[in-house]
Design a protein around this motif. Sequence first.
Motif, PDB file in Angstrom:
ATOM      1  N   VAL A   1       2.125  19.390 -21.106  1.00  0.00           N
ATOM      2  CA  VAL A   1       3.378  18.615 -21.062  1.00  0.00           C
ATOM      3  C   VAL A   1       4.473  19.391 -20.328  1.00  0.00           C
ATOM      4  O   VAL A   1       4.415  20.608 -20.206  1.00  0.00           O
ATOM      5  N   HIS A   2       5.444  18.667 -19.862  1.00  0.00           N
ATOM      6  CA  HIS A   2       6.652  19.174 -19.206  1.00  0.00           C
ATOM      7  C   HIS A   2       6.450  20.463 -18.396  1.00  0.00           C
ATOM      8  O   HIS A   2       7.144  21.451 -18.598  1.00  0.00           O
ATOM      9  N   LEU A   3       5.519  20.403 -17.474  1.00  0.00           N
ATOM     10  CA  LEU A   3       5.266  21.569 -16.606  1.00  0.00           C
ATOM     11  C   LEU A   3       6.439  21.717 -15.630  1.00  0.00           C
ATOM     12  O   LEU A   3       6.844  20.760 -14.986  1.00  0.00           O
TER      13      LEU A   3
ATOM     14  N   HIS B   1      12.550  12.939 -22.770  1.00  0.00           N
ATOM     15  CA  HIS B   1      13.886  12.470 -23.191  1.00  0.00           C
ATOM     16  C   HIS B   1      14.183  12.953 -24.610  1.00  0.00           C
ATOM     17  O   HIS B   1      13.506  12.572 -25.569  1.00  0.00           O
ATOM     18  N   CYS B   2      15.184  13.786 -24.746  1.00  0.00           N
ATOM     19  CA  CYS B   2      15.524  14.367 -26.052  1.00  0.00           C
ATOM     20  C   CYS B   2      17.009  14.699 -26.025  1.00  0.00           C
ATOM     21  O   CYS B   2      17.409  15.863 -25.906  1.00  0.00           O
ATOM     22  N   PRO B   3      17.869  13.658 -26.089  1.00  0.00           N
ATOM     23  CA  PRO B   3      19.298  13.865 -25.822  1.00  0.00           C
ATOM     24  C   PRO B   3      20.064  14.416 -27.026  1.00  0.00           C
ATOM     25  O   PRO B   3      19.803  14.047 -28.174  1.00  0.00           O
TER      26      PRO B   3
ATOM     27  N   ASN C   1      17.583  22.041 -28.129  1.00  0.00           N
ATOM     28  CA  ASN C   1      16.836  21.979 -26.863  1.00  0.00           C
ATOM     29  C   ASN C   1      16.520  20.547 -26.483  1.00  0.00           C
ATOM     30  O   ASN C   1      15.874  19.816 -27.246  1.00  0.00           O
ATOM     31  N   GLY C   2      16.931  20.149 -25.297  1.00  0.00           N
ATOM     32  CA  GLY C   2      16.541  18.830 -24.792  1.00  0.00           C
ATOM     33  C   GLY C   2      17.661  18.182 -24.015  1.00  0.00           C
ATOM     34  O   GLY C   2      18.831  18.568 -24.127  1.00  0.00           O
ATOM     35  N   GLY C   3      17.282  17.177 -23.239  1.00  0.00           N
ATOM     36  CA  GLY C   3      18.266  16.450 -22.437  1.00  0.00           C
ATOM     37  C   GLY C   3      17.873  14.988 -22.284  1.00  0.00           C
ATOM     38  O   GLY C   3      16.740  14.614 -22.575  1.00  0.00           O
TER      39      GLY C   3
HETATM   40  O1  URP Z   1      13.687  20.985 -24.825  1.00  0.00           O
HETATM   41  C1  URP Z   1      12.843  20.175 -25.154  1.00  0.00           C
HETATM   42  N1  URP Z   1      11.832  19.966 -24.354  1.00  0.00           N
HETATM   43  N2  URP Z   1      12.959  19.505 -26.314  1.00  0.00           N
HETATM   44  C2  URP Z   1      12.025  18.650 -26.876  1.00  0.00           C
HETATM   45  C3  URP Z   1      10.915  19.350 -27.577  1.00  0.00           C
HETATM   46  C4  URP Z   1       9.788  19.709 -26.654  1.00  0.00           C
HETATM   47  O2  URP Z   1       9.364  20.845 -26.639  1.00  0.00           O
HETATM   48  O3  URP Z   1       9.280  18.842 -25.942  1.00  0.00           O
END
Ligand code: URP
Length: 461
Positions: free
Chosen positions: A238-240, A316-318, A337-339
């Motif tokens: 995920v999220h590479l 998406h994690c606002p 953590n997240g945006g």
């Molecule tokens: O910063 C992030 N990615 N927040 C959501 C939690 C995760 O690790 O995906």
Amino acid sequence: MKTLIRNGRIVTAVDDYHADILIEGGQIAAIAKSLENVEADRVIDARGRLVIPGGIDPHTHMELPFGGTSASDTFETGTRAAAFGGTTTIIDFAVQYKGQSLAQAVDAWHAKAQGNTSIDYGFHLICTDIPDERLPEMKSMIREGISSFKLFMAYPGVFLVDDATIYKAMKTAGHNGGLICMHAENGVVIDAIVKQALAEGKTDPKYHALTRPTKAEAEGVHRAIALAEIAETAVYIVHLSCSDALDEVTRARDMGTPAYAETCPQYLFLDYSVYEKPGFEGAKYVMTPPIREQWNQEKLWRGLKFNDLQVVSTDHCPFCFKEQKELGRGDFSKIPNGGPGVENRMSLIFNGGVAQGRISLNRFVEITSTAAAKIFGLFPRKGTIAVGSDADIVIFDPNEELEISAKTHHMNVDYSCYEGWKVKGATKTVLSRGELVIEEGTYVGKPGMGQFVKRGEALRF
Ligand code: URP
Ligand code: ZN
Ligand code: ZN
């Protein structure tokens, strides 16, 4: 209820042609060069526009509890915003907390989502506590349509699970039609670097990025792939975020290993300089992995073009800048953590990908919809435009220019990572299983019209 979409240019991951679409009972009933003699209750004229499969965002965190607060979009606000941006299905992450059964975790997420969403949704399950006796619960989850699980190599003491647990979970999931999604970062080493930085008085938001080296991500990706190889199964990263991590996926894929990976718009469009913004502004971009140096961006686009990266999700994690990101003023490690991003993905990727000549229109559809459907057990019900598929359809104007701004977006968050950006390509009308959610840019849906989707086995290519 019969709906006819006329005169559109239908684009899927493999097709590109002009035809009419008849929708009945929530599904696509017919596609033909002309259906002008067919009676319908509603006719939508898509002349001059693209008719594409609804976007699938397989990585969102609505209402995620994190760092003493919760992600600011609820399932209601977040899925409405997603629809505005042309996404018709999200796969959100339920969380199993220590001591909970997997079923308890999923029940809690059903309670948040049910009756509140404007588009369809599925769940992955974040597992934090899976001793051997709990492994069979993974099989039950897969049978219940939750066929993917996220494990963390980061956040020791909160989400991190050890390598033996990862290996056993991979074996159990992989051999029963499931898939492990990996947050691949060496969190133990990162924690040591973070502690050292704080001890040296380095507390500003930029130290979030400076304490998470790309090699820590690459090591996690390498280890995740190696563990999957030992467990004789696939893995999805995920999220590479960076070239070092992508190199590990590319190497594995070149060897024939079933390694899959997603990246996100923030890694394709933003660079480290966001952390150098004045004051506490950099906190807006505190997400994990962090935003990397600019040269990584073209490497990621290349990965998308040549299929070393298969999917663009948002993660998406606002968290609101004013009240929530504030929690980490004076200590970057306490910034939630997240945006935000669920509303912007399709237009950003169309603009940066298709309009700027990096990828084809077919590839745009594939990375924003079809590949996620195939990897996560939704295809061909979703992710394409074909007779018998759900009528999750986006009518998209490839020529309209859109200005992104927190003043006009629909996500429940007080800033945009792309404030003032002008992008070409706008979602105009959105149907979810044949029901209008967005009509010419106006929300006409209802919370609760979205349904939970039971997913089939993962990776049905
Ligand atoms: O910063 C992030 N990615 N927040 C959501 C939690 C995760 O690790 O995906
Ligand atoms: Zn993660
Ligand atoms: Zn995430």
